[in-house]
Design an enzyme around this catalytic site. Sequence first.
Site, short mmCIF file in Angstrom:
data_model
loop_
_atom_site.label_atom_id
_atom_site.label_comp_id
_atom_site.label_asym_id
_atom_site.label_seq_id
_atom_site.Cartn_x
_atom_site.Cartn_y
_atom_site.Cartn_z
N PHE A 98 -12.59 15.15 53.19
CA PHE A 98 -12.84 15.43 54.61
C PHE A 98 -12.30 16.79 55.05
O PHE A 98 -12.69 17.31 56.09
CB PHE A 98 -12.26 14.31 55.49
CG PHE A 98 -10.88 14.59 56.03
CD1 PHE A 98 -9.76 14.27 55.30
CD2 PHE A 98 -10.71 15.16 57.28
CE1 PHE A 98 -8.49 14.53 55.80
CE2 PHE A 98 -9.45 15.42 57.79
CZ PHE A 98 -8.34 15.10 57.04
N LYS A 99 -11.43 17.40 54.25
CA LYS A 99 -10.89 18.71 54.60
C LYS A 99 -12.00 19.74 54.81
O LYS A 99 -11.84 20.71 55.54
CB LYS A 99 -9.94 19.21 53.51
CG LYS A 99 -8.76 18.30 53.18
CD LYS A 99 -7.79 18.18 54.32
CE LYS A 99 -6.47 17.56 53.91
NZ LYS A 99 -6.54 16.14 53.58
N ASP A 100 -13.14 19.53 54.13
CA ASP A 100 -14.27 20.46 54.29
C ASP A 100 -14.77 20.50 55.73
O ASP A 100 -15.32 21.52 56.16
CB ASP A 100 -15.44 20.03 53.40
CG ASP A 100 -15.16 20.24 51.92
OD1 ASP A 100 -14.43 21.19 51.58
OD2 ASP A 100 -15.66 19.43 51.10
#
Length: 495
Positions: A111-113
Amino acid sequence: MNYISTRGGKDLVSAAGAIKQGLASDGGLFMPEEIPSLDQGSVAKLCEMSYPERAAYILSLFLTDYTYEELLSDCEKAYAPDRFVGGAAPIHKLNDDTFVLELWHGPTSAFKDMALQIMPRLLSAALKKTEEKRTAFILVATSGDTGKAALEGYRDVDGVKIMVFYPVDGVSRVQKLQMATQLGENVSVCAIEGNFDDAQTGVKKIFSDREMAELLDKNGVFFSSANSINWGRLAPQIVYYVSAYCDLINSGEIIAGEMIDVTVPTGNFGNIFAAYIAKMMGLPINRLVCASNKNNILTDFLATGTYDRNRAFHTTMSPSMDILISSNLERLLYVMSGAGNTAELMKKLNTEGCYTVDAALKAKLDEHFTGLFCDEENTALEIKRTFNEDKYLIDTHTAVGLNCAKQYMAKNRDGLKMVVASTASPYKFASDVYKSITDKAPADELSALEELKALTSTEIPYPLKDIDKREVRFKTVIEKQDMSAQVLRTLGLGD
Ligand SMILES: *Cc1c(COP(=O)(O)O)cnc(C)c1O
């Protein structure tokens, strides 16, 4: 809109300034002076929009020194369908009450993207807006996913260099390979002997080292951060909670204005804090369930009001949540109790490793948050059960979230729909996921991807295909006290 420090220091900067600077000069985190509101009318408008349009709209409320057109153009590039194959933040309906918000379709499968595909573009614009001539040197401490996502986001971005530190035994084999094989001329990666908190503490120390800052400045370089202490990370994360709400309306699962509950597998408290901001803006969120793994310091904090980091650190199969100092909790303390109190608590945390909030603050926390945790055994069981019964494959972090969501729903039959944030592709933690379902180990951590594919008839996401066939570029491992020296060496300023 101006940004100020959670510790009451004198900084008063624009959004561009906050993104460029990362951390306030008193060691606090930047927060907007006020939280913009989102009325039912704007939610209705957002329902009609694409993800990039929703993102540009929400971001424009916070980043008032960026134009809407500028933001839209960046968001369209950041969340393009060839980067986010399968959609930016699609929802998977697990059953009538539970919805999984899949945040891992980006280029590093975590999810960091969602933030790190847009943030480098915001920083690039910030450098121009503030007429910055120096090179920004992004320093990152990672528990696995941030590092890779930041490397991928910042690779070959003009005016920026990036260096990532990770705990040598604190990340999965896939995570390690993802970072060690990173392409780009402006990137470097280094492992440290220590855990994530050591890496994070080391990076914070370097950020507050004045001598080092002066040396860099003389050489036309300044430090900036890509960790979730940077507002540029937080703001894009608010978007997908609003977007999920719109998608639930569009698919007829809820009606406009209906309350939902949200569960977030939590480490640094960034993702769940973004959900809380969405709530502050007026998004109808009833309860925020803060899901932890065996490192359940936040569960204890939310139950008792005492945050005590003097405890054993556990390495778990959800390593991105193996954290004892959740940096973004500071932002919540600030919002709920003001800068004076926050500065005091953070000072206590620094000197004693422990603080207790007063009754008024505890009551405010109780009003919005429930802390729950899930141990290793139940994480594995949750993966197995969800695959066998719901025919849905989840990673270890999402399993912690889903398990805590179920614990919450079993106790609180409020009848509200529950949205669980899913933070990584199951293939990113293929070995543990495979083991959880079959009760036996895969041949090795890398063959686990193919084995999981064969077992579950699902697809390996494009960023993880053939990861073992790429060239390893970064092999350095250092002692944790040598991080500053390594930074200088990387910049060509050390010996
Ligand atoms: C970073 C991460 C988390 C924790 O998110 P925070 O914002 O640090 O609370 C959870 N799951 C995965 C897969 C992550 O990469």
